[in-house]
Motif scaffolding. Structure first.
Motif, PDB file in Angstrom:
ATOM      1  N   ILE A  86     -19.368 -31.191  57.167  1.00 47.83           N
ATOM      2  CA  ILE A  86     -20.114 -30.507  56.119  1.00 47.83           C
ATOM      3  C   ILE A  86     -20.165 -31.412  54.892  1.00 47.83           C
ATOM      4  O   ILE A  86     -19.132 -31.783  54.350  1.00 47.83           O
ATOM      5  CB  ILE A  86     -19.473 -29.155  55.756  1.00 47.83           C
ATOM      6  CG1 ILE A  86     -19.467 -28.224  56.970  1.00 47.83           C
ATOM      7  CG2 ILE A  86     -20.214 -28.510  54.584  1.00 47.83           C
ATOM      8  CD1 ILE A  86     -18.670 -26.960  56.769  1.00 47.83           C
ATOM      9  N   VAL A  87     -21.367 -31.779  54.469  1.00 48.55           N
ATOM     10  CA  VAL A  87     -21.559 -32.635  53.302  1.00 48.55           C
ATOM     11  C   VAL A  87     -21.694 -31.784  52.040  1.00 48.55           C
ATOM     12  O   VAL A  87     -21.165 -32.107  50.990  1.00 48.55           O
ATOM     13  CB  VAL A  87     -22.808 -33.531  53.485  1.00 48.55           C
ATOM     14  CG1 VAL A  87     -23.050 -34.376  52.251  1.00 48.55           C
ATOM     15  CG2 VAL A  87     -22.657 -34.400  54.723  1.00 48.55           C
ATOM     16  N   ASP A  88     -22.409 -30.678  52.162  1.00 51.19           N
ATOM     17  CA  ASP A  88     -22.633 -29.781  51.035  1.00 51.19           C
ATOM     18  C   ASP A  88     -22.882 -28.391  51.597  1.00 51.19           C
ATOM     19  O   ASP A  88     -23.257 -28.241  52.767  1.00 51.19           O
ATOM     20  CB  ASP A  88     -23.841 -30.252  50.226  1.00 51.19           C
ATOM     21  CG  ASP A  88     -23.928 -29.622  48.842  1.00 51.19           C
ATOM     22  OD1 ASP A  88     -22.976 -28.937  48.430  1.00 51.19           O
ATOM     23  OD2 ASP A  88     -24.971 -29.809  48.187  1.00 51.19           O
ATOM     24  N   MET A  89     -22.664 -27.380  50.773  1.00 51.38           N
ATOM     25  CA  MET A  89     -22.927 -26.016  51.222  1.00 51.38           C
ATOM     26  C   MET A  89     -23.160 -25.114  50.025  1.00 51.38           C
ATOM     27  O   MET A  89     -22.818 -25.453  48.893  1.00 51.38           O
ATOM     28  CB  MET A  89     -21.774 -25.484  52.063  1.00 51.38           C
ATOM     29  CG  MET A  89     -20.521 -25.255  51.293  1.00 51.38           C
ATOM     30  SD  MET A  89     -19.286 -24.538  52.364  1.00 51.38           S
ATOM     31  CE  MET A  89     -17.929 -24.524  51.225  1.00 51.38           C
ATOM     32  N   PHE A  90     -23.732 -23.971  50.320  1.00 48.81           N
ATOM     33  CA  PHE A  90     -23.992 -22.945  49.320  1.00 48.81           C
ATOM     34  C   PHE A  90     -23.902 -21.603  50.020  1.00 48.81           C
ATOM     35  O   PHE A  90     -24.316 -21.471  51.170  1.00 48.81           O
ATOM     36  CB  PHE A  90     -25.397 -23.122  48.727  1.00 48.81           C
ATOM     37  CG  PHE A  90     -25.879 -21.929  47.961  1.00 48.81           C
ATOM     38  CD1 PHE A  90     -25.497 -21.732  46.652  1.00 48.81           C
ATOM     39  CD2 PHE A  90     -26.693 -20.984  48.563  1.00 48.81           C
ATOM     40  CE1 PHE A  90     -25.928 -20.614  45.945  1.00 48.81           C
ATOM     41  CE2 PHE A  90     -27.141 -19.865  47.864  1.00 48.81           C
ATOM     42  CZ  PHE A  90     -26.754 -19.692  46.548  1.00 48.81           C
TER      43      PHE A  90
END
Length: 97
Positions: A86-90
């Protein structure tokens, strides 16, 4: 009623050499998430890149705490997969009347 919307920017670790291999890795991940949690899940971005993907997940819950716990479990499932990072999440949990 609570609606949870999640977005994950994912990097594929095993360096797929084709979009076909990328789709196989993502299908396996999406199937495991769907089979365990019965949530809506789709690839929503980076469709033409071999090593990157964006996944969108959404679900409805009757309780905000349950929605937060379910999000945490989905996050853990993705995070412990040795084929992706996971590089980025929201995520957002919204109460609807």
């Amino acid at each position: 009623m609570y609606i949870c919307k999640c977005w994950f920017d994912i990097y594929l670790l095993e360096e797929p050499n084709s979009l076909k291999r990328k789709r196989q890795v993502l299908k396996s991940l999406k199937d495991r998430i769907w089979n365990k949690f019965r949530v809506s899940i789709a690839e929503v971005g980076a469709n033409d890149l071999w090593q990157k993907s964006e996944l969108g997940i959404a679900f409805v819950s009757s309780d905000g705490n349950i929605a937060e716990q379910m999000f945490s479990k989905i996050l853990n499932l993705i995070d412990t997969d040795d084929k992706v990072e996971i590089v980025d999440m929201f995520h957002d949990i919204e109460k609807i009347k």
